[in-house]
Each structure stands twice: as C-alpha cells, then as structure tokens.
Design a protein around this motif. Structure first.
Motif, mmCIF file in Angstrom:
data_model
loop_
_atom_site.group_PDB
_atom_site.id
_atom_site.type_symbol
_atom_site.label_atom_id
_atom_site.label_comp_id
_atom_site.label_asym_id
_atom_site.label_seq_id
_atom_site.Cartn_x
_atom_site.Cartn_y
_atom_site.Cartn_z
ATOM 1 N N UNK A 155 4.147 -10.981 -1.728
ATOM 2 C CA UNK A 155 3.884 -9.335 -1.552
ATOM 3 C C UNK A 155 5.297 -9.041 -0.953
ATOM 4 N N UNK A 156 5.337 -7.788 -1.294
ATOM 5 C CA UNK A 156 6.373 -6.916 -0.766
ATOM 6 C C UNK A 156 6.145 -6.846 0.797
ATOM 7 N N UNK A 157 7.006 -6.115 1.350
ATOM 8 C CA UNK A 157 6.644 -5.698 2.809
ATOM 9 C C UNK A 157 5.698 -4.655 2.927
ATOM 10 N N UNK A 158 5.994 -3.804 2.156
ATOM 11 C CA UNK A 158 4.967 -2.392 2.235
ATOM 12 C C UNK A 158 3.493 -2.789 1.450
ATOM 13 N N UNK A 159 3.465 -3.873 0.589
ATOM 14 C CA UNK A 159 2.141 -4.154 -0.165
ATOM 15 C C UNK A 159 1.483 -4.991 1.186
ATOM 16 N N UNK A 160 2.268 -5.751 1.903
ATOM 17 C CA UNK A 160 1.385 -6.288 2.793
ATOM 18 C C UNK A 160 0.963 -5.493 3.890
ATOM 19 N N UNK A 161 1.926 -4.528 4.355
ATOM 20 C CA UNK A 161 1.432 -3.551 5.378
ATOM 21 C C UNK A 161 0.168 -2.693 5.003
ATOM 22 N N UNK A 162 0.326 -2.583 3.541
ATOM 23 C CA UNK A 162 -0.911 -1.708 3.361
ATOM 24 C C UNK A 162 -2.345 -2.411 3.320
ATOM 25 N N UNK A 163 -2.085 -3.785 2.996
ATOM 26 C CA UNK A 163 -3.273 -4.761 3.109
ATOM 27 C C UNK A 163 -3.748 -4.816 4.234
ATOM 28 N N UNK A 164 -3.010 -5.272 5.137
ATOM 29 C CA UNK A 164 -3.256 -5.137 6.581
ATOM 30 C C UNK A 164 -4.048 -3.837 7.340
ATOM 31 N N UNK A 165 -3.287 -2.912 6.862
ATOM 32 C CA UNK A 165 -3.864 -1.520 7.523
ATOM 33 C C UNK A 165 -5.079 -1.529 6.821
ATOM 34 N N UNK A 166 -5.462 -1.751 5.587
ATOM 35 C CA UNK A 166 -6.999 -1.848 5.072
ATOM 36 C C UNK A 166 -8.120 -2.413 5.952
ATOM 37 N N UNK A 167 -7.387 -3.898 5.940
ATOM 38 C CA UNK A 167 -8.056 -4.657 6.955
ATOM 39 C C UNK A 167 -8.577 -4.391 8.471
#
Lengths: 297, 274
Positions: free
Chosen positions: A87-99
């Motif tokens: 994943x890209x950094x921003x994709x990972x952060x979005x994923x974790x934010x959702x979780x």
C-alpha cells in the motif's frame, strides 16, 4: 481506583505455555505520566507491552485499569514494521483511520507532523526504515489517544528521526498524554519520560522517578579536567581527595567521580587551580542508572 | 463503513485485485474449463454418452483438483503472515475483535475465489453462446456446478484459515495445506477404495459409506455434482446410488465444513498467545 490512575498491576505473573516470563509485576501508571520500560533484549519488555495493550492476559495477579484496551483511548506502535508494504502511505493511513472509526481528515496533517507527507503516495515498500518507523508513529497518532504505547520506538532510527520522535513525544507529554515506551537503551529518553521501570529476567528490579532513582542509587557525577602540560595531577587529586570517590588519569585528562552533594565544594577548589584548561561536568543520568543496575550480577 | 469485518474484507479484496491473484485464478479456471469443453467434444461425440453430462463431470473434476488448491493458497498466510510481519499485533490493538479479523479475512478470500469461479467458468457460457448450445438444461447444470464449487471453495478457505491460526510460520502453513489437499483430494478416497475392494469390505456397509463420505467435502461435492446430472450421467449412475442422502443433507454438510473450521480458527486465535 483513584481517578488519576490509568493502569494498576498488582503481583502480575505471566506464563508463556509452561515457562514463566514475567514475575510478580507491580506497576502503577497515572494519567499524563510518561514511563520507559527498560531492559536488555529478552528481559520481558515486549511481553509486558503486550499485556498493557491487552493482546495477552496475565496468568495471575490483579489489574485495575480504566477501560482503554481495544478502544481509541489507546494507540500502539509495534517494534517491527508492521505495515502492508504493497500500500501507499496514504492508503495505509486511510485504512487504519477506518478501523479506528476516525475521520481521515487529519491524515495529511499527521503525515506532515512525522515529515513523510512528501512520500504519502509512494508504496511503503519504497520507504526507508526511518520512514516506515515514522509512518508507524503516524498511525498511532490517528485517534488522538490518551495512552500511547511504543515498543522500541528508537530501534534503528537515524539521528534526525530520533530527534523528530523525541520532539513529537515531548509535545504529547506536554499535552498530558500518557506515554509508555520500551527500550533497551536509555539514550535520549530522559527528555521524554519522567519515570522508568527497569526490568531484568522478567522481574521489575527498580521503578520510579528518574531523579529519585539516581539519587537513591548514589550515582556519581563526573568532572573531566583538561590539564596544562607539566601540571601535576597528583597535586589536584590530593587537594580534592576527601570529596571524590575515584579518579582516572589519561594523558592530560583527569576524570573525577564524586557525589552530587560535593559538586559546589569540588568546583570551588578546582577553579582555584589556574593550570586547568577546560572543565566538563556530566551529571549522573538515567544511563548511569541503567549500567549500574544491569552490570550488577 | 464502520464495521471492522467489512473494512478488513474490502481491503483484502482490493489486495487480491491489485496483486493480480484474482486475475490469475480467473484466467486459470477459464483456460482449463474452456480446454475441457473443447476437448470434450471429440472423444464422446459418438459414444452415446450425454455431452452435457460429460462436460459438467469434467468441470467437476477440474473443481475438485483446482478449487481446493486455490482456496488453500489464497488463505494459508492470512493469519500467520500477519503474525510473522508483526501487523497482527498492531491490528489486535485496534478496536477489532479477533473473530472480526478472522471473519473479514475469510469473507474476502471466499468472495475473491467465488468471483474467480463465476468469471472463470463464465467463459463456458460465452463459448456455448457462440456455439448456440446455450440451453436451459446447460444453464441449470452450469449454475449447479458454480454453486457447489463456491461451497467447496468456502470449505477449503476455512480450513486454510484454521491452519494459518495453528502454525507459527508460513512455511509450515504451506506444508500443512499440501497435506490437507493430498488427504482430501487423493488419499481419503484411495483408502476408502482399498478397503472396499479388499476382503475387509464388510467393515463398510452402504449406509456407513454415505456417512463416511460426508467426512470429506470433496466427496460431498462429487456426490452433489453427480446426482445433479441424474439419469443423464449413464456411466456414473451406479456410483450416484452409493448415497441415498438428499441434496439438503449434502448441502448442509458442506456448510458444516465451512462453519466448523471457521469457528475453530476464531476460537484458536482467541486463545493464542501472540
């Protein structure tokens, strides 16, 4: 349980299968307190961290804590780069934010804070180790947590990243967040944490405020004198003999070890010796406490 | 979207798309199924055996060999891989229950596999459309095959997840998955056949055989596929009578094969010291 106590462990033991890993752990962490769990590799630091984040349950003992486990009050930064490298950094952060169930609106701000906003759209597999660590810290900051638990946050960081981490953690500490971090070294930690727990072979050997520990251990301050050529070190040693605990002479460098209480008296004598080129005083610090504890049998 | 299962599931499905697993599985199934369909025209053209039955039976064999393999290899590192790289610890510090984590992974991998099955076998529909062979009977048989293949995929996805929870290294998970595949696809029936053809065949009565076959999802799949063909499948008609079990029991058994390992995986992950 008093309102200011976040975590209170009483006589906690932990067994991994048949092997006892932690013995009779007693610790209290108050709201807004910053604590370093310090010990050698294999001392039981990570196991204690796992208990604190609620991934492991104690085998025995009593825990009185606020309900923080698996809530947004807690954020955790693991030791290893637990990131999805595709994943890209921003994709990972979005994923974790959702979780975490938090709005992703402040992601860019956090990435900027940890200074990896320039690589937000790059794949994590292209990140350096320092960048990955910074991204790990970024995910931990997502939910504005009350308790931040970090497992070996400084491991493998370059000096710039270390300075950045220290600055961020200091700011969080000022904001009254509780920071619990584990480390096998104490380098630079005294600026972030005010309390330390020394752990050795699964047992807490010493804990408390850093200043109190240093005082109670009776650790020596160090004065390093650069002498002019031809000056007799013996003469200096003779005049300060009653104030020092030991000395070392190396070429024209004289190192005096002494109790903090003798600091002023010793300095008064030394400044009267005009043949000293330079004086460097190093106060006993948490690193000395570490070596004192771990070099004992 | 705030349900952790859906968030994990959605991320995992995106992963199977971006890392081309979904495309790879779809292409493999499409190529193999089309090859079987085209090759199937020749040898059975004049034997009197119903062409549709033979095609569906060939595709069933394809499902038996490849779908368990795909399911196992798609999910073998779902948990152990996360544990090895340290992300499992991080995920479980989030407000996510261990059951939600397993379910998210399971649903994602099952959905991905199912999409590959539908699209891969969908190639047959396209071919039949071009050949003007698209009859109601064919569509019915095709849908039956797809449905049971999806159930078979679910059973092996759940087994792979169970393995992934049990082991502590990816390498071990691969070995266990190969062993599971060999046992259910080859050895189970081989052992059964050896016993049935030996002088000890009295050990297993016809009723007992039906029961024993329920212990293998491959056999359940095989029985469902055969019985769906009914009297069309002349060469295997006798075999279809081995079991008198109704379809509802067979399909329920398949669901048991999905749910049981899944519950086992959730339960073991809850108890696992990470």
């Amino acid at each position: 349980m008093p309102k200011n106590i976040l975590i209170d462990y009483k006589n906690v033991d932990f067994f991994y299968k048949q092997t006892q890993v932690l013995f009779d752990i007693n610790l209290t962490i108050n709201k807004g307190q910053s604590v370093a769990i310090v010990g050698h590799n294999g001392a039981g630091k990570t196991t204690l961290i796992k208990l604190l984040i609620g991934v492991l349950q104690p085998s025995s003992g009593a825990i009185n804590s606020i309900e923080y486990v698996q809530t947004n009050k807690l954020s955790f930064m693991p030791e290893h780069n637990a990131l999805y490298s595709h994943l890209s950094g921003i994709e990972l952060m979005r994923y974790f934010a959702k979780l975490k169930g938090v709005e992703p609106s402040n992601i860019n701000e956090i990435l900027k804070l940890v200074e990896i906003d320039f690589a937000a759209h790059k794949k994590i597999s292209q990140y350096s180790k320092g960048m990955k660590q910074r991204l790990m810290l970024a995910q931990a900051l997502l939910s504005d947590p009350e308790i931040l638990i970090l497992d070996e946050p400084y491991s493998g960081l370059d000096p710039n990243s270390k300075r950045l981490f220290s600055r961020i953690l200091q700011n969080l500490s000022v904001e009254n967040k509780s920071i619990i971090l584990s480390s096998h070294t104490l380098e630079g930690l005294s600026d972030i944490v005010d309390n330390v727990i020394f752990i050795k072979k699964g047992r807490v050997t010493l804990s408390g405020k850093i200043k109190t520990i240093i005082k109670n251990l009776g650790l020596n301050d160090k004065m390093q004198l650069t002498l002019d050529k031809g000056v007799s070190a013996d003469e200096i040693i003779k005049s300060v003999q009653s104030l020092i605990t030991s000395h070392t002479l190396l070429n024209n460098e004289l190192i005096l070890l002494y109790k903090t209480i003798n600091n002023i008296a010793l300095l008064k004598i030394i400044v009267n010796i005009t043949s000293v080129q330079d004086i460097v005083i190093t106060k006993a610090n948490v690193n000395d406490a570490y070596y004192h504890i771990y070099n004992k049998s | 979207m705030s349900n952790p299962i859906l968030i994990i599931c959605s991320r995992e499905i995106k992963n199977t798309v971006t890392n081309h697993y979904l495309l790879g599985m779809t292409l493999l199934l499409a190529t193999l199924s089309l090859s079987l369909m085209l090759l199937g025209d020749t040898p059975f053209g004049s034997t009197g055996v119903n062409k549709l039955s033979m095609q569906i039976t060939s595709l069933s064999s394809l499902s038996i060999f490849f779908i368990p393999l795909m399911a196992l290899f798609l999910s073998y590192d779902a948990i152990v891989g996360e544990n090895e790289q340290g992300s499992l610890l991080l995920m479980l510090s989030y407000p996510i229950k261990r059951s939600e984590f397993v379910l998210g992974k399971f649903i994602a991998n099952w959905v991905s596999l199912s999409v590959a099955i539908v699209l891969g076998y969908g190639a047959i529909l396209l071919l039949s459309l071009f050949d003007n062979n698209l009859t109601t009977e064919f569509i019915y048989a095709y849908l039956g095959l797809v449905f049971t293949s999806i159930l078979l995929g679910g059973a092996f996805t759940a087994m792979a997840l169970l393995i992934s929870v049990v082991v502590i290294q990816r390498g071990t998970a691969i070995i266990y998955c190969i062993a599971v595949w060999l046992f259910f696809v080859i050895f189970f029936d081989m052992i059964l056949l050896i016993v049935l053809t030996s002088k000890y065949n009295y050990i297993i009565s016809a009723n007992a055989l039906s029961g024993i076959m329920l212990f293998n999802p491959i056999d359940i799949f095989r029985i469902i596929s055969i019985s769906e063909q009914g009297s069309n499948l002349l060469p295997l008609q006798a075999l279809s009578k081995i079991t008198e079990l109704p379809q509802s029991v067979l399909i329920s058994s398949m669901f048991v094969w999905i749910v049981t390992p899944l519950i086992g995986a959730i339960d073991l992950l809850k108890k696992k010291d990470l």
